[in-house]
Design a protein around this motif. Structure first.
Motif, PDB file in Angstrom:
ATOM      1  N   PRO A 189      41.275  -5.239  21.992  1.00 32.06           N
ATOM      2  CA  PRO A 189      42.359  -4.460  21.415  1.00 32.06           C
ATOM      3  C   PRO A 189      43.387  -5.426  20.811  1.00 32.06           C
ATOM      4  CG  PRO A 189      42.089  -4.001  23.777  1.00 32.06           C
ATOM      5  CD  PRO A 189      41.134  -5.079  23.446  1.00 32.06           C
ATOM      6  N   ARG A 229      42.276  -4.980  11.689  1.00 34.78           N
ATOM      7  CA  ARG A 229      42.303  -5.216  13.137  1.00 34.78           C
ATOM      8  C   ARG A 229      41.129  -4.491  13.774  1.00 34.78           C
ATOM      9  NH1 ARG A 229      44.633  -0.662  15.420  1.00 34.78           N
ATOM     10  NH2 ARG A 229      45.138   0.707  13.689  1.00 34.78           N
ATOM     11  N   TYR A 230      40.819  -4.920  14.997  1.00 36.39           N
ATOM     12  CA  TYR A 230      39.686  -4.318  15.700  1.00 36.39           C
ATOM     13  C   TYR A 230      40.146  -2.985  16.272  1.00 36.39           C
ATOM     14  CZ  TYR A 230      35.618  -3.912  18.732  1.00 36.39           C
ATOM     15  OH  TYR A 230      34.484  -3.486  19.336  1.00 36.39           O
ATOM     16  N   ALA A 231      39.588  -1.910  15.787  1.00 39.35           N
ATOM     17  CA  ALA A 231      39.990  -0.575  16.244  1.00 39.35           C
ATOM     18  C   ALA A 231      38.774   0.332  16.159  1.00 39.35           C
ATOM     19  CB  ALA A 231      41.116  -0.050  15.366  1.00 39.35           C
ATOM     20  N   MET A 236      35.871   0.951  23.827  1.00 41.11           N
ATOM     21  CA  MET A 236      35.606  -0.492  23.831  1.00 41.11           C
ATOM     22  C   MET A 236      34.827  -0.862  25.077  1.00 41.11           C
ATOM     23  SD  MET A 236      38.893  -2.393  22.313  1.00 41.11           S
ATOM     24  CE  MET A 236      39.860  -1.591  21.038  1.00 41.11           C
TER      25      MET A 236
END
Ligand code: FAD
Ligand code: SAM
Length: 644
Positions: A189, A229-231, A236
């Motif tokens: 995140p 961004r990692y989303a 996750m």
């Protein structure tokens, strides 16, 4: 596997250019301007790193190191910089130092930093290479190799990602969907990503892997760039075992040999306090190898896991020792080179073929014919073999003393004290003496007590203890070599009037005193290595010493978190098909042992691995290497075979 170094060329605008890929290393508009705008700005830096203890950047394509130098420069300029910056970069075609020097002249503003980078620049051999700068507050981990092979082997959690391959149409392997997926597996995140590219294949790959992207104004002539961004739109992934987080930076280290001293120094460099306990009255006292041991790379035709771990450790240890020396700590050692001789003509041919196939840089490892071997060693020899130019000998007691001096006031020594038991109560480990008194207490305990380890912790695997005897031959009695010579035994150049030669390998033998029989065996080995070198000597008149190696069945060391066998037993049913990360560990308990005959090359790296695990920093070794030395591997084997 062999690396092909990059060839430096310049295009018509004077921008560094790769003839192999037909592309430039950075925007022709400005070298330093691109990293600032694209990578720094695109990842929301410096704001995002402010206040962090550790901030980790992952880059694809190290090239000339311009992005690294620009990031390091920004870190220096920021008064709210993170305490420790980790920069991990993947590169298949590293430049040589001379080419780097030539290219770095273009970026005068980074002159001093670039000089430091080149001073620590490693040999172009595959694997991970860790370089420390700024009193260890900036750490560069270079991952030399093909991205498809290296990326899955990185063990880290990235805060920011710089994507900097050559143009996707010329260098598709750097931008593939599987690369993007692997990057996502190292993201969490809040991880951000940036690249100068807006190619559809790049954006689609990143989005499919779970990154949310936007287009932003590009740098120079480039109209747009990508940042995101990692989303992921899916839950996750969670790690099987939550990472252990110590309540304070304080550890007990049991054992002040090569293993314990290295752990102590690596933890002290990270601001830890260490209670160091050893049965001996002083570190390294009376150890036979305190006289001198040999260090050199290990070569195998298939570049096996042991060769890779030795290579990783050899390069790291050599650079740590040089750093200790530069800091004013005296070391008794010499990089006089190591000659590994072949035993017969068939082996000689195999050795030549192996080196040819592995294509190491010649100053790392090369094959030499007998004539050249003789002139290197200044001795008559039967055959040639492998020449390791930067190998040599080291007096372990001097490294141990230097590491403990470097750790300085961070260490509270408890020498002349044996740890009889260890217990954990209320999140704190206690090391107890034989009378039950507490020697020291801390949230973390590292067992570096060699074969005594399995008395204090259960690994489901006993360690073999192998006696070794070395012989000291007076230098006047031997035409000694100028280099270390090894084969079925070893012989060192003379120091302090003595030539060390050895050594025996005696299983199930607890005799701590040197024996005439051991000297005779060592003299026989010596005669095979160096024909005619030795004058007639009486074995019974010689001196020597004895030590005990601790050896695992796979001859790989034990480095990492100790398994929790009770917890494994109680969860046996859930653990069928388990992997190492699934196995429960004893919170705060680590071990470093089982070095067999390779303490010199492995200790510094092992210390750095433990420091990295405890601080949740990127690992300095590839994941398959970390697994190969995981102290829980024997428990895992039993679990998988249903034998627990
Ligand atoms: C003859 C011989 C030749 C060798 N040659 C080489 C060579 O050329 N190159 C090379 O790299 N390696 C060589 N080795 C191997 C190398 O010496 C070892 O790998 C290395 O010393 C292991 O370091 P260590 O710190 O794990 O163990 P040790 O050096 O054994 O240190 C363990 C420490 O733990 C302490 N300890 C143990 N139990 C307790 C306890 N309960 N409480 C408190 N303290 C405790 C011990 O007193 C000791 O100081 C050789 C070994 C031998 C025997
Ligand atoms: C644009 S350059 C990187 C420039 C660099 N970031 C800098 O700051 O100087 C791209 C780099 O990716 C490397 N590369 C290309 N293909 C690769 C691959 N398959 N695996 C790993 N590295 C690769 C190239 O050798 C080159 O150094």
């Amino acid at each position: 596997m062999p690396l092909t170094p990059a060839e430096l060329a310049f295009d018509s605008s004077g921008t560094p250019f790769s003839p192999a890929y037909g592309d430039v290393y950075h925007s022709a508009d400005s070298g330093p301007g691109q990293p600032r705008h694209v990578f720094f700005g695109g990842n929301g830096l410096p704001q995002r790193w402010r206040g962090a203890r550790v901030f980790t950047i992952l880059e694809t394509g190290f090239g000339l190191g311009l992005n690294f130098l620009a990031t390091w420069n920004e870190w220096r300029a920021d008064s709210e910089r993170p305490e420790r910056l980790h920069y991990v970069s993947i590169e298949k075609h590293p430049f040589g130092r001379v080419a780097l020097e030539r290219a770095h002249r273009l970026y005068g503003e980074f002159g001093a930093l670039a000089a430091q980078l080149r001073a620590g620049w490693p040999a172009p051999v595959s694997g991970l290479h860790r370089l420390h700068f700024e009193d260890e507050r900036v750490t560069l981990t270079l991952a030399f190799g093909e991205i498809a092979e290296v990326l899955p082997r990185l063990r880290l959690s990235a805060d920011a990602i710089y994507l900097d391959g050559f143009a996707p149409q010329r260098n598709p392997e750097m931008w593939s969907a599987s690369v993007m997926k692997r990057l996502a597996s190292l993201a969490g995140p809040g991880t951000t990503v940036a690249t100068w590219s807006t190619a559809a294949v790049v954006r689609e790959g990143l989005e499919a892997a779970g990154f949310a992207l936007e287009k932003r104004p590009g740098f120079g002539r480039k109209r747009e760039m990508s940042a995101g961004r990692y989303a992921p739109r899916w839950p996750m992934r969670r790690t099987a075992q939550p990472a252990f987080v110590p309540t304070s930076r304080h550890a007990i280290v049991v054992g002040a040999g090569l293993a314990g001293a290295a752990v102590t120094e690596r933890l002290a460099a990270r601001g830890w306090r260490i209670d160091l306990v050893d049965t001996r009255a002083a570190p390294a006292l009376d150890a036979p190898d305190s006289f001198a041991g040999v260090f050199h790379p290990h070569v195998s035709p298939d570049d096996c896991i042991r060769s890779r771990l030795v290579r990783n450790g050899f390069v790291y240890a050599s650079s740590r020792w040089q750093t200790l020396e530069r800091a004013g700590h005296a070391l008794a050692w010499s990089q006089c080179g190591v000659l590994q001789l072949s035993a017969d003509s068939a082996q000689d041919r195999r050795m030549a073929a192996t080196i040819a196939a592995l294509a190491y840089p010649p100053d790392f490892a090369r094959y030499v014919e007998r004539d050249e071997a003789q002139s290197l060693a200044a001795c008559r020899l039967h055959r040639g073999g492998w020449w390791f130019q930067s190998g040599g000998w080291m007096r372990p007691s001097s490294v141990i003393a230097a590491q403990l001096a470097a750790a300085g006031a961070s260490v509270t020594p408890h020498f002349g004290t044996a740890v009889s038991a260890i217990v954990r109560e209320n999140d704190v480990w206690h090391a107890r003496a034989g009378d039950g008194s507490i020697i020291a207490s801390a949230p973390v305990l590292v067992l570096a007590n060699s074969s005594d380890l399995t008395r204090l912790a259960t690994l489901a695997q006993p360690l073999a203890i192998v006696r070794g005897q070395v012989t000291y031959v007076p230098a006047v009695d031997i035409a000694a070599p100028r280099t270390v010579v090894i084969g079925s035994g070893y012989v060192l150049p003379p120091t302090d009037g003595l030539v060390v030669t050895g050594s025996t390998y005696d299983r199930d033998d607890g005799d701590a005193g040197p024996r005439v029989r051991g000297h005779e065996a060592n003299l026989l080995r010596l005669a095979r290595l160096l024909p005619d070198a030795l004058r007639p000597v009486e074995a019974s008149a010689l001196t020597g010493a004895v030590g005990f190696r601790s050896v695992t069945p796979d001859r790989m060391p034990l480095v990492g978190a100790v398994p929790d066998l009770d917890a494994v037993l109680s969860r046996k049913a859930d653990l069928t098909g388990a992997h190492l990360p699934d196995l429960p560990r004893r919170p705060g308990l680590y071990c470093v042992a089982g070095f067999a005959s390779r303490g010199l090359v492995w200790a510094a790296l092992a210390g750095e691995i433990v420091g990295s695990l405890l601080e949740r920093e990127p690992l300095p070794v590839e994941s398959d290497l970390a697994d190969s030395i995981d102290p829980a591997r024997f428990v895992l084997r039993l679990v998988r075979r249903g034998r627990l």
